[in-house]
Design a protein around this motif. Structure first.
Motif, PDB file in Angstrom:
ATOM      1  N   ALA A   1      -7.548   2.653  -1.158  1.00 64.02           N
ATOM      2  CA  ALA A   1      -7.200   2.174  -2.501  1.00 64.02           C
ATOM      3  C   ALA A   1      -8.416   2.252  -3.425  1.00 64.02           C
ATOM      4  O   ALA A   1      -8.295   2.624  -4.599  1.00 64.02           O
ATOM      5  CB  ALA A   1      -6.673   0.747  -2.427  1.00 64.02           C
TER       6      ALA A   1
ATOM      7  N   PHE B   1       0.833  -1.201   0.000  1.00 61.17           N
ATOM      8  CA  PHE B   1       0.000   0.000   0.000  1.00 61.17           C
ATOM      9  C   PHE B   1       0.869   1.253   0.000  1.00 61.17           C
ATOM     10  O   PHE B   1       0.572   2.238  -0.693  1.00 61.17           O
ATOM     11  CB  PHE B   1      -0.929  -0.014   1.212  1.00 61.17           C
TER      12      PHE B   1
ATOM     13  N   MET C   1      -6.973   0.737   4.503  1.00 56.73           N
ATOM     14  CA  MET C   1      -6.185   0.604   3.281  1.00 56.73           C
ATOM     15  C   MET C   1      -7.079   0.253   2.100  1.00 56.73           C
ATOM     16  O   MET C   1      -6.912   0.782   0.990  1.00 56.73           O
ATOM     17  CB  MET C   1      -5.081  -0.447   3.459  1.00 56.73           C
TER      18      MET C   1
END
Length: 1005
Positions: A312, A237, A308
């Protein structure tokens, strides 16, 4: 060619009006680390003074690319109005223009062809671009990056979307429509009304389908979460550079892996400059994160993983991977996006709680093209690309919907669309044929079919046992196609003649679709397990591949099927399949409908002869495979595919000259013959034959012709050729018996001797005054009739890599029949005894010397007919190349079609099978395939209108000696008393499907 990436400040050629301000910003970018920031007011404009570089397209050009404009625009907030792009000369004349909708937030792209897509008429002297905001526009900001005034783009790839809905509208009906018609799919109106309510049966079905779909991708008990799993995702990430600033999000660009719109000299520079994240990488990250999140039992881990995941997902949306956006192009994007759908499905509860579910569902619907389910059924065409890459996304986008009556309507439409997609398709349309062929690129194509099966059979399983299961005929059609794959593959690898542009010998079927098909139940829905598919699945699994499905089948008492044995015909593939025990023999050709080869600029460069009557025997290895059966890429002589009759060219002359011949295709070669006669026939699914009129395309060797046949009787294959001719006086013409890799140079072969030839560096040419016999290094025997020139070698061969052109070499044994240079009316005869050793072959040879003990006899071998009589099976087989040619051989007097006929004598009965292998998709010739001198041109098969036409039915008349009557009634089959005591059979034929029937001797008055 000029690309403005704005990494070195504002170019001097840019200016703006007094209400505007231009600056360089690092807030948003599509390459490098900056973009052009435009702060605008009402009716503001930017002027770019720079020669556009546009050149009109030249008809007949080798490259079909069209000059196009390309740009990325970032809009911080959606609003009404359109941004105008005006192209002209001297800032005074506007020659052409287009408008770009501003009703979005985030990045959007436009690829617009000057000649096809813009209003007005582009001019070669254009030197000014003006970007103009509409009157009444509120002050605001746009970011501009990667602006290309002119770049050649393949005309198939521009993709319209909500910003540029006028772009490349023809793509909606093109060969790439399944990728590119997203906008058109979204405009389709539902064909069904919304039901009154969701029934209890439907609710139960939805829950069951959710459970099954999730289980395809996730099983909690199978995942053990470690801290390293989380740390690994954290590191990945961090590489994306995603950060939030207020209500905006920033990070590395997310891109498709192809840079088709970049000028060739700048591709690598721009790839480096972009520093982008591949779409496939970030969607794999989403999938991994979803699985770890669902499996973790620690709240702090779940919180980090959720954050995360959402970041994203929001970054993808900001980058333009969102509803209504096509990124300039989405051709072939499905392979890179398919992990997105199961990832967000697994996180559906999280997304709903975070207020992202509706947005995500719309994105899923858009990129999977789920709107296509509302296509009128008569217009639906199956597509293996969709089954492989987006079908799971389509059903996921529906299952993820709230439990409403609208969801029922959508799922019912999906069921109807999928069922229609799986029905036998007419002509050369995708995806499945009446004979089991699986179509892509306008031909039977296992390399794509395997992905299609991997996509569609799990969905059939998800739908099974619910009101949404596919229709019975649809189920049976894909069942036939999947079961056929295990016939032309052995054990898993398929015949090389089916390799298309992938002649590696390594491509193979996947057993898992057989398991899913078996668990989908019987076609009529009455059985929970398809036992034939389950038995095939158990045979195809390796000894160390034990699955839950396999255990379930075994508990139901199902055992692995034996190796298939019999003969099968697939004339939509111009393919004959013959199997006994663990070995497979397959022969393939091509015709004016089915291309001879598929070659790209980086694939199959030397595969011109791969379907010139290619006869391969796969019999060796554990499990049986191509490599152990004789094929080896390095050193392979691409002139010598077993069974083929070819002009043996120097390797440099054999290399394909790949062209872009029209706007329907890219740089690819898919050559057609002008002959309609190519295919096979089976009798009682035990024995069969294959025959073709070979005529090479004039692009290379248009004078090369041959009439070829092979007759398959148990372990015996009789191969005949006549009419071999061409005017090439420099290169020899040959028919290859075998070409086998030698894993050790001393591996023996036998040639007319009880002593093996183990020596390496061996070559012998024999003028056969009497028959000869050979046993190769793969346990196949060859009986070669007298009067021919036989050459045999064991030596190191030097060749070229099929994709890279690199030099290769390897050790091989080979045998071939020589026809000389510029042959006229050449011929050959040989027979193969599969699984032979020296003793068996010697006995076969001796038996062939006397008519009363010969395994077979050639009754006729000329330009018009090849006729063979097999003694053991009491079968006479006829390859009849001409219509109405007198035959008068065996039981057969005449046939009025070019055809194949097999007749087996069974006491007072005749068992007969017949076919005209012409697919009959069009009659006569196509004028546009010929130049002004009457020579055939290279054309793209995608440009042919007959591709979508259904096969035309026709009647075949067969005249037999004596009086016969039919044993059983059948549609399209009648028996008529003929002249001179003969019997006339009339058969209705269609789709080049064999017709089989039995006759009994008529009682004499």
């Amino acid at each position: 060619m000029v690309i403005f990436s704005f990494e070195s400040g504002i170019p001097a050629c840019f200016s703006c009006d007094g209400q505007s301000r231009l600056s360089i910003s690092d807030r948003h970018y599509k390459d490098g680390a900056s973009s052009l920031q435009w702060e605008y007011g009402e009716a503001s404009f930017i002027t770019l003074k720079q020669p556009i570089g546009y050149r009109p397209f030249q008809e007949g050009a080798k490259n079909q690319a069209r000059d196009s404009f390309a740009v990325w625009i970032y809009n911080p907030a959606p609003h009404g109005g359109k941004l105008a792009f005006e192209f002209g000369r001297g800032g005074q004349t506007v020659d052409c223009s287009f408008e770009f909708e501003l009703n979005f937030r985030g990045w959007r792209a436009a690829w617009v062809a000057y000649e096809r897509d813009m209003g007005g008429t582009p001019h070669p002297d254009m030197d000014t671009l003006t970007l103009r905001m509409p009157k009444g526009a509120e002050p605001g900001t746009l970011f501009i990056d990667q602006l290309m005034l002119n770049t050649p783009i393949d005309p198939r790839f521009h993709t319209r979307d909500f910003q540029v809905p006028f772009v490349n509208t023809g793509a909606d009906v093109s060969a790439n429509a399944h990728w590119l018609a997203l906008y058109a799919f979204e405009q389709l109106k539902p064909l069904r009304a919304v039901p009154v309510a969701v029934t209890s049966e439907q609710s139960v079905a939805h829950a069951r389908m959710n459970e099954r779909f999730e289980a395809l991708f996730y099983e909690k008990s199978a995942v053990t979460v470690t801290q390293e799993d989380v740390e690994s995702l954290r590191r990945r990430f961090a590489e994306y550079g995603i950060v939030r600033s207020g209500d905006s999000i920033m990070g590395r660009p997310v891109e498709l892996p192809f840079f088709d719109h970049y000028p060739q000299p700048l591709k690598e520079e721009l790839k480096s400059l972009s520093s982008g994240v591949q779409l496939s990488e970030i969607t794999r990250f989403l999938m991994k994160t979803a699985v770890i999140f669902r499996s973790s039992e620690r709240e702090e881990q779940q919180a980090e993983l959720q954050a995360m995941f959402l970041d994203a997902l929001d970054h993808l949306d900001d980058q333009g991977w969102t509803y209504g956006s096509s990124q300039g192009t989405v051709h072939h994007f499905g392979y890179n996006f398919r992990d997105y759908y199961p990832a967000v499905f697994l996180m559906r509860d999280v997304l709903k709680a975070a207020g992202r579910l509706e947005r995500t569902q719309r994105t899923m619907r858009w990129y999977s093209g789920a709107g296509r389910i509302h296509t009128p059924l008569a217009e639906v065409e199956g597509n293996i690309d969709i089954f492989n890459t987006t079908l799971h996304g389509m059903i996921a986008s529906l299952l993820i919907m709230d439990e409403t009556a609208e969801k029922v309507r959508e799922l019912e439409a999906f069921r109807d669309w999928l069922s229609q997609s799986l029905l036998p398709a007419p002509g050369l349309r995708a995806a499945y044929k009446i004979d089991g062929s699986a179509y892509h690129h306008v031909n039977h194509y296992p390399a794509y079919a395997v992905g299609g099966f991997q996509g569609v059979t799990p969905v059939m399983y998800v739908l099974s046992g619910t009101p949404y299961r596919v229709g019975e005929q649809a189920h049976e059609t894909i069942r036939k196609a999947l079961l056929a794959m295990r016939l032309y593959s052995n054990k898993r690898e398929w015949l090389l003649s089916l390799a298309a542009r992938h002649p590696t010998g390594k491509w193979a079927l996947d057993p898992e679709p057989f398991g899913f098909l078996a668990q989908s139940g019987t076609s009529d829905g009455t059985g929970a397990i398809d036992e034939e598919a389950a038995a095939a699945y158990l045979r195809l699994l390796g000894p160390d591949e034990r699955t839950e499905a396999a255990r379930r089948f075994e508990e139901a008492g199902i055992v692995p099927e034996p190796d298939p044995s019999g003969h099968w015909t697939m004339n939509y593939a111009a393919l004959a399949i013959h199997r006994r025990g663990s070995w497979l023999a397959g022969m393939r050709g091509h015709s004016r409908y089915l291309w001879a080869n598929e070659t790209y600029v980086n694939a199959n460069l030397y595969g011109r002869y791969i379907t010139h009557g290619h006869l391969q025997i796969m019999s060796q290895g554990e499990p049986v495979n191509n490599e152990d059966s004789g094929y080896h890429h390095d050193g392979w002589d691409w002139n010598r595919w077993p069974g083929t009759t070819t002009v043996h060219k120097p390797i440099a002359e054999l290399r394909s000259d790949v062209r872009n011949v029209d706007t329907f295709s890219g740089f690819e070669e898919m050559l057609l013959s002008d002959e309609t006669y190519a295919g096979g026939l089976h009798l009682e699914n035990r024995n069969g034959m294959f025959a073709m009129k070979l005529h090479e395309h004039p692009k290379y060797e248009g004078s090369h012709r041959a009439r070829k046949s092979a007759f398959f009787f148990d372990d015996r294959i009789v191969c005949l050729g006549t009419g071999i001719e061409n005017d090439n006086g420099a290169c020899p013409t040959e028919t290859t018996l075998f070409q086998n890799h030698l894993t050790a140079p001393d591996h023996p072969i036998w040639v007319n001797s009880t002593e093996p030839i183990a020596v390496f560096g061996y070559f012998q040419r024999i003028q056969l005054t009497k028959p000869a016999w050979i046993v190769d290094n793969k346990r196949n025997g060859y009986y070669v009739a007298a009067g021919q020139t036989l050459s045999i070698s064991k030596e190191t061969q030097h060749s070229k890599h099929q994709a890279t052109d690199a030099d290769t070499y390897g050790d091989f044994a080979a045998a071939w029949l020589e026809h000389g240079t510029a042959p006229k009316d050449g011929s050959y005869e040989y027979a193969i005894l599969v699984g032979a050793d020296r003793e068996r072959m010697l006995a076969f040879y001796k038996h062939m010397q006397a008519p009363e003990t010969a395994a077979y006899r050639v009754l006729r071998q000329d330009r018009a007919a090849h006729v063979v009589r097999d003694a053991e099976s009491r079968t006479t087989a006829y390859a009849l190349f001409e219509a109405d040619d007198p035959i008068d051989t065996g039981h057969l007097v005449a046939v009025d079609n070019p055809s194949m006929v097999m007749i087996r004598e069974d006491g007072d009965r005749l068992i007969i099978s017949a076919v005209n292998p012409d697919l009959r998709l069009y009659a006569g010739i196509e004028a546009d395939q010929y130049d002004e001198h009457g020579v055939r041109k290279e054309v793209s098969v995608y440009s042919r209108k007959w591709v979508h036409r259904a096969s035309m039915a026709h009647t075949m008349r067969i005249t037999l000696k004596g009086q016969w009557m039919k044993q059983a009634a059948a549609d399209g089959f009648s028996v008529i008393a003929g002249e001179a005591g003969n019997t006339v059979i009339e058969l209705t034929c269609k789709d080049a499907m064999p017709r089989e029937f039995a006759l009994v001797k008529a009682a004499m008055n």
